[in-house]
Design an enzyme around this catalytic site. Structure first.
Site, PDB file in Angstrom:
ATOM      1  CG  PHE A   1      -1.479   1.238   1.700  1.00  0.00           C
ATOM      2  CD1 PHE A   1      -2.035   2.157   0.817  1.00  0.00           C
ATOM      3  CD2 PHE A   1      -1.444   1.561   3.061  1.00  0.00           C
ATOM      4  CE1 PHE A   1      -2.536   3.370   1.269  1.00  0.00           C
ATOM      5  CE2 PHE A   1      -1.946   2.762   3.521  1.00  0.00           C
ATOM      6  CZ  PHE A   1      -2.486   3.682   2.630  1.00  0.00           C
ATOM      7  CB  ILE A   2       2.982   2.860   2.593  1.00  0.00           C
ATOM      8  CG1 ILE A   2       1.814   3.014   3.584  1.00  0.00           C
ATOM      9  CG2 ILE A   2       3.928   4.068   2.674  1.00  0.00           C
ATOM     10  CD1 ILE A   2       2.200   2.996   5.057  1.00  0.00           C
TER      11      ILE A   2
ATOM     12  CG  ASP B   1       6.793  -6.331  -2.235  1.00  0.00           C
ATOM     13  OD1 ASP B   1       6.312  -7.425  -1.885  1.00  0.00           O
ATOM     14  OD2 ASP B   1       6.381  -5.238  -1.799  1.00  0.00           O
TER      15      ASP B   1
ATOM     16  CB  SER C   1      -1.482  -6.929  11.096  1.00  0.00           C
ATOM     17  OG  SER C   1      -2.269  -7.714  11.933  1.00  0.00           O
TER      18      SER C   1
ATOM     19  CE1 TYR D   1       4.135  -3.860  12.387  1.00  0.00           C
ATOM     20  CE2 TYR D   1       2.981  -2.395  13.906  1.00  0.00           C
ATOM     21  CZ  TYR D   1       3.592  -2.612  12.681  1.00  0.00           C
ATOM     22  OH  TYR D   1       3.675  -1.600  11.763  1.00  0.00           O
TER      23      TYR D   1
ATOM     24  CG  ASN E   1     -12.523  -5.114  17.018  1.00  0.00           C
ATOM     25  OD1 ASN E   1     -13.258  -6.084  16.862  1.00  0.00           O
ATOM     26  ND2 ASN E   1     -11.544  -4.834  16.185  1.00  0.00           N
TER      27      ASN E   1
ATOM     28  NE  ARG F   1      -7.611  -5.535  16.631  1.00  0.00           N
ATOM     29  CZ  ARG F   1      -7.211  -5.076  15.458  1.00  0.00           C
ATOM     30  NH1 ARG F   1      -7.639  -5.645  14.350  1.00  0.00           N
ATOM     31  NH2 ARG F   1      -6.385  -4.061  15.378  1.00  0.00           N
TER      32      ARG F   1
HETATM   33  N1  LIG Z   1      -0.432   1.149   7.138  1.00  0.00           N
HETATM   34  C1  LIG Z   1      -0.236   1.677   8.336  1.00  0.00           C
HETATM   35  O1  LIG Z   1      -1.125   2.261   8.928  1.00  0.00           O
HETATM   36  C2  LIG Z   1       1.119   1.591   8.990  1.00  0.00           C
HETATM   37  C3  LIG Z   1       1.260   2.138  10.291  1.00  0.00           C
HETATM   38  C4  LIG Z   1       2.509   2.075  10.899  1.00  0.00           C
HETATM   39  C5  LIG Z   1       3.572   1.492  10.236  1.00  0.00           C
HETATM   40  N2  LIG Z   1       3.391   0.944   8.996  1.00  0.00           N
HETATM   41  C6  LIG Z   1       4.544   0.324   8.333  1.00  0.00           C
HETATM   42  O2  LIG Z   1       4.627   0.816   7.010  1.00  0.00           O
HETATM   43  C7  LIG Z   1       5.175  -0.179   6.158  1.00  0.00           C
HETATM   44  C8  LIG Z   1       4.292  -0.394   4.961  1.00  0.00           C
HETATM   45  O3  LIG Z   1       3.016  -0.824   5.405  1.00  0.00           O
HETATM   46  P1  LIG Z   1       1.769  -1.026   4.431  1.00  0.00           P
HETATM   47  O4  LIG Z   1       0.570  -0.592   5.166  1.00  0.00           O
HETATM   48  O5  LIG Z   1       2.059  -0.461   3.105  1.00  0.00           O
HETATM   49  O6  LIG Z   1       1.701  -2.626   4.366  1.00  0.00           O
HETATM   50  P2  LIG Z   1       1.676  -3.604   3.101  1.00  0.00           P
HETATM   51  O7  LIG Z   1       1.479  -4.960   3.687  1.00  0.00           O
HETATM   52  O8  LIG Z   1       0.703  -3.139   2.101  1.00  0.00           O
HETATM   53  O9  LIG Z   1       3.138  -3.457   2.527  1.00  0.00           O
HETATM   54  C9  LIG Z   1       4.250  -4.165   3.002  1.00  0.00           C
HETATM   55  C10 LIG Z   1       5.007  -4.671   1.790  1.00  0.00           C
HETATM   56  O10 LIG Z   1       6.181  -5.359   2.237  1.00  0.00           O
HETATM   57  C11 LIG Z   1       6.302  -6.569   1.485  1.00  0.00           C
HETATM   58  N3  LIG Z   1       7.051  -7.536   2.284  1.00  0.00           N
HETATM   59  C12 LIG Z   1       6.638  -8.145   3.423  1.00  0.00           C
HETATM   60  N4  LIG Z   1       7.557  -9.024   3.835  1.00  0.00           N
HETATM   61  C13 LIG Z   1       8.585  -8.952   2.948  1.00  0.00           C
HETATM   62  C14 LIG Z   1       9.830  -9.627   2.834  1.00  0.00           C
HETATM   63  N5  LIG Z   1      10.183 -10.573   3.721  1.00  0.00           N
HETATM   64  N6  LIG Z   1      10.634  -9.313   1.802  1.00  0.00           N
HETATM   65  C15 LIG Z   1      10.268  -8.387   0.879  1.00  0.00           C
HETATM   66  N7  LIG Z   1       9.099  -7.726   0.929  1.00  0.00           N
HETATM   67  C16 LIG Z   1       8.263  -8.007   1.954  1.00  0.00           C
HETATM   68  C17 LIG Z   1       4.875  -7.005   1.239  1.00  0.00           C
HETATM   69  O11 LIG Z   1       4.741  -7.925   0.158  1.00  0.00           O
HETATM   70  C18 LIG Z   1       4.206  -5.666   0.952  1.00  0.00           C
HETATM   71  O12 LIG Z   1       4.260  -5.332  -0.414  1.00  0.00           O
HETATM   72  C19 LIG Z   1       5.390  -1.401   7.034  1.00  0.00           C
HETATM   73  O13 LIG Z   1       6.734  -1.385   7.491  1.00  0.00           O
HETATM   74  C20 LIG Z   1       4.449  -1.177   8.192  1.00  0.00           C
HETATM   75  O14 LIG Z   1       4.864  -1.839   9.358  1.00  0.00           O
HETATM   76  C21 LIG Z   1       2.189   0.979   8.362  1.00  0.00           C
END
Ligand SMILES: NC(=O)c1ccc[n+]([C@@H]2O[C@H](COP(=O)([O-])OP(=O)(O)OC[C@H]3O[C@@H](n4cnc5c(N)ncnc54)[C@H](O)[C@@H]3O)[C@@H](O)[C@H]2O)c1
Length: 333
Positions: free
Chosen positions: A22-23, A42, A92, A155, A216, A290
């Site tokens: 996503f991000i 990825d 998560s 996490y 929740n 939760r």
């Molecule tokens: N979305 C939020 O609200 C939020 C909040 C706090 C922190 N984050 C952090 O931001 C980052 C991005 O989150 P997101 O929401 O886009 O999640 P997301 O799950 O959409 O993206 C994570 C990406 O990392 C890839 N990935 C996971 N394990 C991997 C591995 N072993 N090797 C290579 N690629 C791998 C996944 O395939 C995915 O494309 C993460 O580090 C997450 O912890 C997100």
């Protein structure tokens, strides 16, 4: 997004790990629009090919399908790279409670591999996704970067360990790092499906299908929901800053306002009712709280404003309007 006042050198080569997520996919898209060379690493564990499909034909984009748990893959991805935006991780809280070992291997060992690889490759700066979960049980509101509590989930531990490693690497090896503590990010391409879906896309999909979303708890828990474009802005600011006092530290990335879950449902219904008025009548269900969830989360964004010139353009209302528009246009049916 329009870069507005941010001037990012087009010649820079940027590695986005987790770029199919996503991000990450939103970051890749903006960097390519600016003319940068972008490498995406990825393993598609939670990310999707369709998130980067439109980028594949861009000559400045290259994809490495691989896993950050493998140091050699990380070393290969870092070759010739100027800056890293490290997003790859297993997100998560509930996922980490169910399977703490895999979360730790990806989020801690994978992170360490990326730090080592970026040090060895002489990358200019390592910018990484940290998390608001690091505030843990701290009651302080709003959250300021220097005061954290005890982690409430595996996490949260992994994300805090990232900060500790980044700090030690900057002190020990002299590499530049910036940690961005994201607060509940939402926007286009956030996955609405699966057991670990985030609350906004999950509720949007349920409401679009005329299902009652389940909250929740009693709906009083609140979050500083942050629209994706504000997150993209902070990543770009973390790249371009030349302020030596702005590096080797962490920043909250949020809007600086909190919205409780009952208010959130109200806003979602209002936005979706523009497309289908009957959605305004749907009432939520209420379930138990939760495990591992913090009751309230609100960020101070003063440090980001002061040191990086952060000026978020999207509050929750503006962001939800855009996000709902995207879900309706892309995922209805
Ligand atoms: N979305 C939020 O609200 C939020 C909040 C706090 C922190 N984050 C952090 O931001 C980052 C991005 O989150 P997101 O929401 O886009 O999640 P997301 O799950 O959409 O993206 C994570 C990406 O990392 C890839 N990935 C996971 N394990 C991997 C591995 N072993 N090797 C290579 N690629 C791998 C996944 O395939 C995915 O494309 C993460 O580090 C997450 O912890 C997100």
């Amino acid at each position: 997004m329009a870069l507005n006042d941010i001037v990012l050198n087009k010649e820079l080569h940027i590695l986005v790990t987790g770029g199919a997520g996503f991000i990450g996919s939103n970051l890749c898209e903006t960097l390519l629009e600016n003319g940068n060379k972008v490498t995406c690493l990825d393993n598609f564990s939670t990310g999707k090919k369709e998130n980067i499909e439109p980028l594949l034909s861009n000559g400045n984009f290259s994809l490495i399908e691989g896993d950050i748990r493998d140091l050699e893959t990380c070393e290969k991805a870092c070759q010739g790279v100027d800056y890293i935006l490290h997003q790859a991780a297993l997100g998560s809280v509930p996922r980490s409670i169910k399977d703490p070992i895999t979360s730790n291997m990806v989020n801690v060992s994978g992170f360490l591999n990326m730090l080592v690889a970026s040090k060895n490759a002489g990358v200019k700066r390592f910018i990484y996704a940290a998390s608001s979960s690091t505030y843990g049980d701290s009651k302080q509101m709003p959250k300021i970067e220097e005061v954290i509590g005890k982690p409430l989930s595996p996490y949260a531990i992994t994300k805090y360990v990232n900060e500790l490693y980044a700090d030690v690497f900057s002190k020990t090896y002299g590499i530049e790092t910036i940690g961005l503590r994201y607060f509940n990010v939402f926007g286009k391409r956030q996955d609405p499906n699966g057991a670990y879906a985030a609350v906004i896309p999950k509720f949007v999909m349920q409401l679009m299908k005329h299902e009652s979303p389940t909250i929740n708890g009693d709906g009083s828990f609140s979050r500083d929901f942050t629209y994706i474009e504000n997150v993209v802005e902070m990543n770009l600011r973390a790249i371009v800053t030349t302020n030596t006092e702005a590096v080797n530290t962490v920043y909250n990335v949020a809007f600086g306002e909190r919205t409780d879950l009952n208010q959130l449902i109200g806003l979602l219904k209002k936005n979706l009712a523009k497309y289908d008025p009957s959605i305004a009548e749907i009432e939520p269900n209420y379930g138990p709280n939760r495990l591992g969830d913090v009751p309230h989360s609100l960020a101070s964004i003063d440090k980001a404003k002061e040191k990086l010139g952060y000026a978020p353009k999207y509050d929750i209302s503006k962001g939800l309007e855009k996000a709902v528009d995207w879900y309706w246009g892309n995922l209805k049916n």
